[in-house]
Design a protein around this motif. Structure first.
Motif, PDB file in Angstrom:
ATOM      1  N   ASP A 274      38.532  33.812  42.370  1.00 22.08           N
ATOM      2  CA  ASP A 274      37.940  33.972  43.694  1.00 22.08           C
ATOM      3  C   ASP A 274      38.624  35.085  44.480  1.00 22.08           C
ATOM      4  OD1 ASP A 274      40.276  32.470  43.824  1.00 22.08           O
ATOM      5  OD2 ASP A 274      39.621  31.319  45.565  1.00 22.08           O
ATOM      6  N   VAL A 275      39.941  35.262  44.267  1.00 20.75           N
ATOM      7  CA  VAL A 275      40.662  36.344  44.926  1.00 20.75           C
ATOM      8  C   VAL A 275      40.201  37.690  44.384  1.00 20.75           C
ATOM      9  CG1 VAL A 275      42.937  37.412  45.245  1.00 20.75           C
ATOM     10  CG2 VAL A 275      42.680  34.940  45.474  1.00 20.75           C
ATOM     11  N   ARG A 276      40.094  37.779  43.062  1.00 21.58           N
ATOM     12  CA  ARG A 276      39.618  39.036  42.464  1.00 21.58           C
ATOM     13  C   ARG A 276      38.235  39.393  42.991  1.00 21.58           C
ATOM     14  NH1 ARG A 276      41.089  36.675  37.442  1.00 21.58           N
ATOM     15  NH2 ARG A 276      38.896  36.699  36.860  1.00 21.58           N
ATOM     16  N   ALA A 277      37.343  38.404  43.033  1.00 24.65           N
ATOM     17  CA  ALA A 277      35.978  38.668  43.483  1.00 24.65           C
ATOM     18  C   ALA A 277      35.954  39.143  44.937  1.00 24.65           C
ATOM     19  CB  ALA A 277      35.123  37.410  43.317  1.00 24.65           C
ATOM     20  N   GLU A 278      36.745  38.501  45.784  1.00 22.37           N
ATOM     21  CA  GLU A 278      36.787  38.891  47.193  1.00 22.37           C
ATOM     22  C   GLU A 278      37.369  40.293  47.358  1.00 22.37           C
ATOM     23  OE1 GLU A 278      38.565  37.260  51.486  1.00 22.37           O
ATOM     24  OE2 GLU A 278      38.802  36.072  49.653  1.00 22.37           O
ATOM     25  N   ALA A 279      38.432  40.579  46.612  1.00 22.91           N
ATOM     26  CA  ALA A 279      39.064  41.892  46.718  1.00 22.91           C
ATOM     27  C   ALA A 279      38.140  42.995  46.215  1.00 22.91           C
ATOM     28  CB  ALA A 279      40.376  41.902  45.940  1.00 22.91           C
TER      29      ALA A 279
END
Length: 292
Positions: A274-279
């Motif tokens: 989820d962090v990768r996707a948001e970034a």
């Protein structure tokens, strides 16, 4: 004081580099993209690169170019490490993405990678008509790839080549010391790993203070940077490099965005899904926003 290059470090760097070539990328977060390979001439010889395009792009129109530079501590040569980043931006930004397979330690030392990445920018400008992109170019990367993106911007400014923007995820901008004063928890091998990277790629300790080796020491750096997106992990003990750069940009009233994510170092590769996707979504919005 300077230090000689140690044979044992050369062997360890070679083993580390070999390991990175055996690793693949992260599962694609988007649909299919068109991928092709090109060879780029540099002052040191040939460098390979991958081109990513959306199959839905309008081939009758030119498009911006995003140059993506993978990390790896200036040792790893895992070009597929950032493949999910390249595919995402090719699908979401309308840009063609050029991913560079630059040379690294132990086969080469500073400033080969820095020069090769800049030579790729010049090649991209000279080859625009052939490949269908135009003069709107952004450069980005993670960790040491972000450092190399900054290095491209430094050299582009010196040569009068305008860039639209830079995307800096977990930038590592200072190779002069292997530790940081921070309240964040440090990985057990973190300082030793930084020392290993510096010894392998920039074995001369005085050279590490040069602006291309450690952009933090470039007194004119903020003047040389185009609009910048800086992403750091709130748990990253190296986040200060990006935060310090953002502070300098604030003082100079230069356009930039600094975003903290709940992650450690190299968040677009090692962060949770989820962090990768948001970034990555923030990166794509930043890139497209430059052209509105």
């Amino acid at each position: 004081m300077t230090i000689a290059r140690r044979p044992d470090r050369w062997i360890l760097a070679w083993l580390a580099q070999t390991a990175t070539r055996m690793t693949g990328g992260i599962a694609d977060p988007t649909g299919p993209t068109l991928t092709s390979q090109v060879t780029i001439p540099t002052r040191y010889g040939q460098m390979s690169a991958l081109i990513y395009d959306s199959p839905e792009r309008d081939r009758g129109r030119t498009r911006p170019l995003h140059i993506q530079i993978h990390g790896g501590g200036l040792i790893g040569r895992g070009i597929r490490e950032d493949e999910h980043v390249c595919r995402f931006h090719a699908a979401e930004t309308g840009c063609t993405v050029l991913s560079l397979h630059y040379h690294a330690a132990p086969q080469v030392t500073f400033p080969v990678a820095e020069h090769e990445c800049f030579d790729a920018l010049r090649w991209a400008l000279d080859s625009a008509d052939v490949h269908g992109w135009d003069g709107r170019i952004t450069v980005g990367g993670g960790s040491t790839g972000a450092k190399l993106a900054v290095n491209v911007a430094q050299q582009a400014y010196d040569q009068g080549i305008p860039l639209a923007g830079v995307v800096l995820s977990s930038p590592l901008l200072d190779l002069t010391h292997n530790d940081r004063e921070t309240d964040r928890e440090k990985p057990r091998w973190g300082p030793r790993l930084l020392e290993f990277i510096a010894d392998a790629y920039v074995p001369d300790t005085l050279t590490r203070f040069q602006p291309l080796a450690s952009p933090s020491f470039d007194l004119a750096l903020v003047k040389k940077l185009p609009p910048a997106l800086i992403q750091v992990g709130s748990e990253d003990w190296l986040a200060g490099d990006g935060e310090d750069l953002a502070a300098r940009l604030v003082r100079a009233h230069k356009p930039h965005t600094l975003t903290h994510y709940p992650a450690g170092h190299h968040l677009t590769v090692r962060g949770e899904a989820d962090v990768r996707a948001e970034a990555l979504t923030e990166q794509s919005r930043f890139i497209t926003g430059l052209y509105r």
